[in-house]
Design an enzyme around this catalytic site. Structure first.
Site, short mmCIF file in Angstrom:
data_model
loop_
_atom_site.label_atom_id
_atom_site.label_comp_id
_atom_site.label_asym_id
_atom_site.label_seq_id
_atom_site.Cartn_x
_atom_site.Cartn_y
_atom_site.Cartn_z
N ARG A 73 0.82 -1.50 0.38
CA ARG A 73 0.06 -0.31 0.20
C ARG A 73 1.03 1.23 -0.08
O ARG A 73 1.70 1.15 -0.06
CB ARG A 73 -0.77 0.39 1.10
CG ARG A 73 -0.25 -0.10 2.84
CD ARG A 73 -0.96 0.02 3.73
NE ARG A 73 -0.09 -0.20 4.78
CZ ARG A 73 -0.30 0.37 6.30
NH1 ARG A 73 -1.79 1.05 6.04
NH2 ARG A 73 0.56 0.15 7.44
N THR A 114 11.65 3.69 8.84
CA THR A 114 11.47 2.65 7.68
C THR A 114 11.64 3.37 6.56
O THR A 114 11.60 4.49 5.93
CB THR A 114 9.95 3.15 7.19
OG1 THR A 114 9.76 1.89 8.59
CG2 THR A 114 9.66 1.72 6.36
N LYS A 149 14.81 0.33 8.45
CA LYS A 149 13.92 -0.79 7.63
C LYS A 149 13.80 -0.72 6.66
O LYS A 149 13.05 0.19 6.24
CB LYS A 149 12.55 -0.87 8.86
CG LYS A 149 12.34 -1.84 8.50
CD LYS A 149 11.37 -2.63 9.34
CE LYS A 149 9.58 -2.79 9.30
NZ LYS A 149 9.42 -3.17 10.27
N LYS A 206 11.73 -0.94 2.52
CA LYS A 206 10.67 -1.88 2.41
C LYS A 206 10.74 -2.18 1.17
O LYS A 206 11.73 -1.51 0.30
CB LYS A 206 9.41 -1.33 1.78
CG LYS A 206 9.50 -0.77 3.70
CD LYS A 206 8.20 -1.50 4.57
CE LYS A 206 7.45 -0.67 5.01
NZ LYS A 206 7.12 -2.07 6.32
N ASP A 208 12.63 -5.50 4.81
CA ASP A 208 11.04 -5.59 5.41
C ASP A 208 10.27 -6.22 3.42
O ASP A 208 9.93 -5.37 3.15
CB ASP A 208 9.99 -4.90 6.07
CG ASP A 208 8.47 -5.02 6.42
OD1 ASP A 208 7.96 -6.54 5.82
OD2 ASP A 208 7.87 -4.61 7.00
N GLU A 223 12.07 -10.15 7.07
CA GLU A 223 11.03 -9.75 7.53
C GLU A 223 10.06 -10.13 6.13
O GLU A 223 9.60 -9.14 5.24
CB GLU A 223 9.91 -7.92 8.03
CG GLU A 223 9.15 -8.42 8.87
CD GLU A 223 9.02 -6.76 9.70
OE1 GLU A 223 10.05 -6.10 9.40
OE2 GLU A 223 7.48 -6.71 9.80
N ASP A 254 6.46 -11.17 10.67
CA ASP A 254 5.38 -10.33 11.11
C ASP A 254 3.85 -10.84 10.65
O ASP A 254 3.52 -11.19 12.41
CB ASP A 254 6.20 -9.05 10.45
CG ASP A 254 4.66 -7.70 10.69
OD1 ASP A 254 4.10 -7.66 11.52
OD2 ASP A 254 4.94 -6.81 10.00
N LYS A 305 3.64 -6.70 17.63
CA LYS A 305 2.96 -5.76 16.76
C LYS A 305 1.34 -5.14 18.25
O LYS A 305 0.54 -6.13 18.14
CB LYS A 305 2.57 -4.56 15.85
CG LYS A 305 3.41 -4.49 14.83
CD LYS A 305 3.22 -4.58 13.28
CE LYS A 305 4.45 -4.24 12.65
NZ LYS A 305 4.12 -4.47 11.03
N CYS A 343 5.27 -1.52 15.05
CA CYS A 343 3.46 -0.30 14.99
C CYS A 343 3.22 0.10 13.60
O CYS A 343 4.08 -0.84 12.70
CB CYS A 343 4.09 0.62 15.67
SG CYS A 343 5.39 2.27 15.53
N ASP A 376 11.31 -0.92 16.30
CA ASP A 376 10.86 -0.36 14.82
C ASP A 376 9.63 0.24 15.12
O ASP A 376 8.61 -0.03 14.67
CB ASP A 376 10.69 -1.61 13.96
CG ASP A 376 10.19 -1.14 12.71
OD1 ASP A 376 10.31 -0.04 12.70
OD2 ASP A 376 9.46 -1.75 11.89
N ASP A 407 9.29 3.25 14.23
CA ASP A 407 9.02 4.56 13.50
C ASP A 407 8.37 6.02 13.69
O ASP A 407 8.02 6.89 12.32
CB ASP A 407 10.30 4.61 12.35
CG ASP A 407 9.63 4.14 11.58
OD1 ASP A 407 8.20 3.28 11.66
OD2 ASP A 407 10.16 3.30 10.77
MG MG Z 1 6.80 -6.03 8.66
#
Ligand code: MG
Length: 369
Positions: free
Chosen positions: A24, A135, A160, A162, A190, A218, A243, A267, A295, A321, A323
């Protein structure tokens, strides 16, 4: 201190830059704030985002779940009866983990206020300073390299990254970022479910052979594909973290039994709040498995609760994590947890220590029938 009512607000905060993952793109944080009122006049605060693609929760479902199923069980309950209250919240309905989390966070806030202590002290104490990563959204390679260098210059020592869009480009993305920040920051990838198990093994073995050292990867495969996760974990040296595959304690037990991953990402929006997150940390700790605390796109209300948990369970929660607040263009909350780029510190204010939430739009109460 007895619960007299639950009210709702909407909190909107623009992000510094759009948050882009394999699942997303999001431009602003838009979260439901839950206020639990008591007969002493004290108010507990909780928060939940709509994360339909991960937990299934939407703004409407969060408010409806709390208003119709959770709140009626809690009115009149004494905050001192914490375990009974969390049992009522968790047993109110199936799923709806973010709605449960928002209420639990507010209840734990009040529990701290009741005893005049910051939440982390009641959860067992600890050193009230932790360090978070940040991130780097998935994007063109040059943009990701520039964002990574900028984050390192802001003091972040863990990034992190993506990925999970296109396997070939993903490998080039990671190589380029690694070359740009090598020795200055640890890299966590991730993939947000974006790869198949075989693609993940190919990508990670290619990166390992190229000398790219990653702290962890992840959720390389689909959330429901626990076998695929194990397939990857068995075939690469890089630690694999689950996750989206693990929400609550039962899934964590299954993951550990299968040896499907090396690390678990806790989370609060997946666990349904603090009570189950504590259980997960304890289960993982017993098995010598490290956890990350993460989170969703949350502000410093619900992230504050995650910080308190991370401080109290630092022996197991070794990776942070959190952030969300540093991705926001402004901080709408004056509270007991101070977010200063990579460094997060906790004051001695009781509970979560929330004094003010700026820009909170109160949601109208439904008219009585
Ligand atoms: Mg994740």
């Amino acid at each position: 201190m007895k619960i007299t009512g639950i009210r709702f607000g909407m909190l909107r905060v623009p992000l510094k830059t759009p948050f882009k993952t394999a699942l997303r793109t999001v431009e602003q944080v838009e979260d439901i704030v839950v206020m639990v009122h008591t007969d002493s006049g004290q108010v507990g605060y909780g928060e939940a985002p709509a994360t339909a693609v991960i937990t299934g929760d939407t703004h409407g479902s969060i408010v409806e779940a709390i208003r119709r199923y959770i709140a009626p069980r809690l009115i009149g309950m004494d905050i001192a009866d914490l375990n009974r209250i969390t049992g009522l919240i968790q047993g109110a309905m199936e799923k709806n983990s973010s709605a449960k989390a928002a209420v639990e966070i507010a209840i734990y806030d009040l529990w701290g206020q009741l005893y005049g202590a910051p939440l982390y002290q009641l959860l067992g104490g600890g050193d009230p300073v932790i360090t978070t990563d940040i991130t780097i959204s998935v994007d063109y390679i040059d943009k990701m390299v520039a964002d990574s260098i900028a984050a390192v210059e802001r003091g972040f020592e863990s990034l992190k990254i993506k990925v999970g869009k296109d396997i070939g480009v993903d490998i080039e993305r990671v190589k380029a970022i690694y070359a740009a920040v090598e020795g200055r920051a640890l890299l966590r990838l991730d993939a947000n479910q974006g790869w198949t198990a075989k693609q993940a093994v190919y990508a990670l073995q290619t990166l390992e052979e190229a000398g790219v050292k990653l702290e962890l990867v992840e959720q390389p495969v689909k959330a429901h594909d626990m076998e695929g996760m194990r397939y990857v974990t068995e075939r690469v040296h890089t630690p694999i973290m689950a996750d989206e595959s693990v929400f609550g304690p039962m899934e964590v037990i299954e993951l550990i039994r299968m040896r499907a991953a090396d690390i678990i990402n806790i989370k609060l929006m997946k666990t349904g709040g603090i009570s189950n997150a504590v259980k997960i940390a304890d289960i993982a700790g017993m098995h010598g498995i490290d956890c990350m605390i993460g989170c969703m796109l949350e502000t410093s209300i619900s992230v504050a609760a995650a910080v308190h948990l991370a401080v109290a369970k630092a022996g197991v929660i070794t990776k942070v994590d959190l952030d969300g607040p540093s991705l926001c263009a402004t901080n709408p909350v004056d509270g007991g947890v101070i977010f200063n780029e990579s460094e997060i510190s906790v004051t001695d204010a009781p509970g979560l220590g929330i004094r003010e939430i700026r820009g909170l739009e109160l949601l109208a109460e439904p008219k009585a029938a």
